[in-house]
Scaffold this motif. Structure first.
Motif, PDB file in Angstrom:
ATOM      1  N   LEU A  95       0.834  -1.260  -0.102  1.00  0.00           N
ATOM      2  CA  LEU A  95      -0.038   0.066   0.048  1.00  0.00           C
ATOM      3  C   LEU A  95       0.853   1.349   0.073  1.00  0.00           C
ATOM      4  O   LEU A  95       1.755   1.394   0.923  1.00  0.00           O
ATOM      5  N   VAL A  96       0.846   2.069  -1.090  1.00  0.00           N
ATOM      6  CA  VAL A  96       1.517   3.303  -1.177  1.00  0.00           C
ATOM      7  C   VAL A  96       0.802   4.551  -0.808  1.00  0.00           C
ATOM      8  O   VAL A  96      -0.197   4.794  -1.948  1.00  0.00           O
ATOM      9  N   LEU A  97       1.002   5.337   0.052  1.00  0.00           N
ATOM     10  CA  LEU A  97      -0.024   6.506   0.439  1.00  0.00           C
ATOM     11  C   LEU A  97       0.837   7.689  -0.234  1.00  0.00           C
ATOM     12  O   LEU A  97       1.769   7.973   0.268  1.00  0.00           O
ATOM     13  N   ILE A  98       0.068   8.314  -0.963  1.00  0.00           N
ATOM     14  CA  ILE A  98       0.646   9.731  -1.476  1.00  0.00           C
ATOM     15  C   ILE A  98      -0.287  11.030  -1.274  1.00  0.00           C
ATOM     16  O   ILE A  98      -0.127  11.908  -1.737  1.00  0.00           O
ATOM     17  N   GLY A  99      -1.430  10.756  -0.716  1.00  0.00           N
ATOM     18  CA  GLY A  99      -2.297  11.900  -0.842  1.00  0.00           C
ATOM     19  C   GLY A  99      -3.467  11.681   0.217  1.00  0.00           C
ATOM     20  O   GLY A  99      -3.774  10.519   0.697  1.00  0.00           O
ATOM     21  N   PHE A 100      -4.247  12.704   0.675  1.00  0.00           N
ATOM     22  CA  PHE A 100      -5.457  12.431   1.643  1.00  0.00           C
ATOM     23  C   PHE A 100      -6.411  13.567   1.209  1.00  0.00           C
ATOM     24  O   PHE A 100      -6.853  14.537   1.560  1.00  0.00           O
ATOM     25  N   MET A 101      -7.301  12.771   0.036  1.00  0.00           N
ATOM     26  CA  MET A 101      -8.111  13.785  -0.437  1.00  0.00           C
ATOM     27  C   MET A 101      -9.398  13.694   0.583  1.00  0.00           C
ATOM     28  O   MET A 101     -10.072  14.482   0.294  1.00  0.00           O
ATOM     29  N   THR A 122       3.144  -4.377   3.208  1.00  0.00           N
ATOM     30  CA  THR A 122       4.042  -3.194   3.265  1.00  0.00           C
ATOM     31  C   THR A 122       3.242  -1.983   3.070  1.00  0.00           C
ATOM     32  O   THR A 122       2.333  -1.912   2.120  1.00  0.00           O
ATOM     33  N   VAL A 123       3.494  -1.185   4.206  1.00  0.00           N
ATOM     34  CA  VAL A 123       2.787   0.014   4.181  1.00  0.00           C
ATOM     35  C   VAL A 123       3.680   0.982   4.002  1.00  0.00           C
ATOM     36  O   VAL A 123       4.496   1.143   4.841  1.00  0.00           O
ATOM     37  N   THR A 124       3.530   2.001   2.992  1.00  0.00           N
ATOM     38  CA  THR A 124       4.595   3.126   2.646  1.00  0.00           C
ATOM     39  C   THR A 124       4.041   4.134   1.918  1.00  0.00           C
ATOM     40  O   THR A 124       2.684   4.299   1.774  1.00  0.00           O
ATOM     41  N   GLY A 125       5.055   5.117   1.952  1.00  0.00           N
ATOM     42  CA  GLY A 125       4.310   6.489   1.067  1.00  0.00           C
ATOM     43  C   GLY A 125       5.641   7.468   0.800  1.00  0.00           C
ATOM     44  O   GLY A 125       6.568   7.259   1.358  1.00  0.00           O
TER      45      GLY A 125
END
Ligand SMILES: NC(=O)c1ccc[n+]([C@@H]2O[C@H](COP(=O)([O-])OP(=O)(O)OC[C@H]3O[C@@H](n4cnc5c(N)ncnc54)[C@H](OP(=O)(O)O)[C@@H]3O)[C@@H](O)[C@H]2O)c1
Length: 326
Positions: free
Chosen positions: A234-240, A259-262
């Motif tokens: 899971l790749v986090l790049i924003g918080f709409m 794997t949780v990353t960003g």
């Protein structure tokens, strides 16, 4: 030069055209006569005062430009005056002249119009580093891209498909879902009428997807973990959603070896951005040159209409990029 200042944090009308002296390139920078500059969600956050400018970056918004080189710094060997480039910048893009580190410039792809090339760098750098580098997406795997019709989403769908992955996407209307499928998504899920976790599990025979690129955050975080396959990322790049915190059942991460990353692109060093540019030139530019992948440009507006461009972006009516032309 003419540029767009943020007069104070606020709604789109705080974006005002002003005159300022041309910026001067440092030894390892080039000065670009701008033809196009892409509008990105982070610009909207910056306008609202919710995205601080990194130290040393211009206070003028704009994270990407295209145009012709007007001057080169004393240490620049790889570019010369009149070269057509597109460049990732840490700010200063909403202007008629903009400086960029030489390492963050790439040639305008052969199949792309000079103005529209201003909508390439931010999403291509972001997608490359998060989906293929950090997220390790490989041919034969399945990815889910939230916000499939966004600038980021339209780039991610095309690149992942071109590199042999199967793509699922989410979007907020049936029309946007069709647009995602036309770009290569095997299926797009309207998140307003269907539960994306259920849909993903059904479409993957209960297995889940190998990678999710998330721009939503909040309640999506734990739902994403439910939609990931064994060894999923899971790749986090924003918080709409506006929510950057979320409850998570870590047992799920242990049991499925997730794997949780960003990452955030803007504060990264010129060196790191240069490495991404080098990878893009080898791996992605041939696809852009022959038109197998392209920037999806929803609309080009004049620079002086930056406020209108932000209104359009905040309406979320667009599919792909909004570009400010000169
Ligand atoms: N970390 C980084 O380095 C980096 C770099 C660039 C961009 N980003 C982030 O990536 C995201 C996309 O940027 P962009 O420039 O491509 O923006 P964009 O084109 O404006 O797209 C944003 C999309 O989000 C969807 N959306 C809005 N509210 C939503 C919600 N509550 N739930 C689900 N979807 C929602 C909208 O489509 P629908 O109609 O489908 O809702 C909209 O098309 C932003 O969050 C931005 O901050 C991160």
């Amino acid at each position: 030069m003419i540029c767009i200042e943020i007069k104070r944090p606020g709604s789109p009308e705080v974006l005002v055209p002003v005159e300022r002296p041309d910026p001067v390139p440092g030894p390892d920078e080039v000065l670009i006569r701008v033809a196009g500059s892409g509008v990105n969600r982070p610009d909207v956050l910056q306008r609202k005062g919710a995205y601080p400018v990194p130290p040393g970056a211009s206070d003028i918004p704009g994270l990407e430009v295209s145009g012709t080189i007007a001057a080169v710094g004393s240490g620049v060997k790889q570019w010369k005056v009149d070269d057509r480039v597109c460049a990732l910048v840490a700010g200063g893009g909403y202007a008629t002249m903009c400086v960029a580190p030489a390492k963050q410039c790439l040639p305008v792809p052969q199949s792309v119009d000079l103005v529209e090339a201003g909508g390439i760098p931010e999403t291509f750098f972001t997608v490359w580093t998060n989906v293929f580098d950090r997220g390790r997406l490989r041919a034969g795997e399945t990815a889910l891209f939230h916000g499939g019709s966004s600038g980021i989403g339209t780039t991610a769908i095309q690149l992942a498909t071109a590199r042999g992955a199967t793509v699922l996407a989410t979007a907020g209307s049936d029309e946007k879902c069709r647009a995602c499928e036309e770009l290569g998504a095997k299926q797009a899920i309207n998140y307003k009428t269907a539960d994306f976790v259920e849909a993903v599990l059904q479409l993957t025979d209960g297995k889940g997807v190998d990678l999710i690129l998330d721009i939503v955050g909040g309640s999506y975080v734990s739902r994403n973990l439910e939609a990931l396959a064994m060894d999923g990322r899971l790749v986090l790049i924003g918080f709409m959603s506006g929510e950057s915190t979320a409850p998570v059942d870590f047992r799920r991460i242990m049991a499925r070896r997730l794997t949780v990353t960003g990452s955030m692109l803007r504060p990264r060093s010129v060196e790191e951005k240069g490495q991404i540019a080098t990878a893009l030139r080898t791996e992605v530019w041939p696809l852009l040159d022959r038109g197998a992948v392209r920037p999806i440009v929803h609309r080009v507006l004049p620079l002086a209409q930056a406020a209108e461009a932000h209104r359009l972006m905040e309406s979320s009516e667009h599919v792909g990029k909004i570009v400010l032309g000169r």
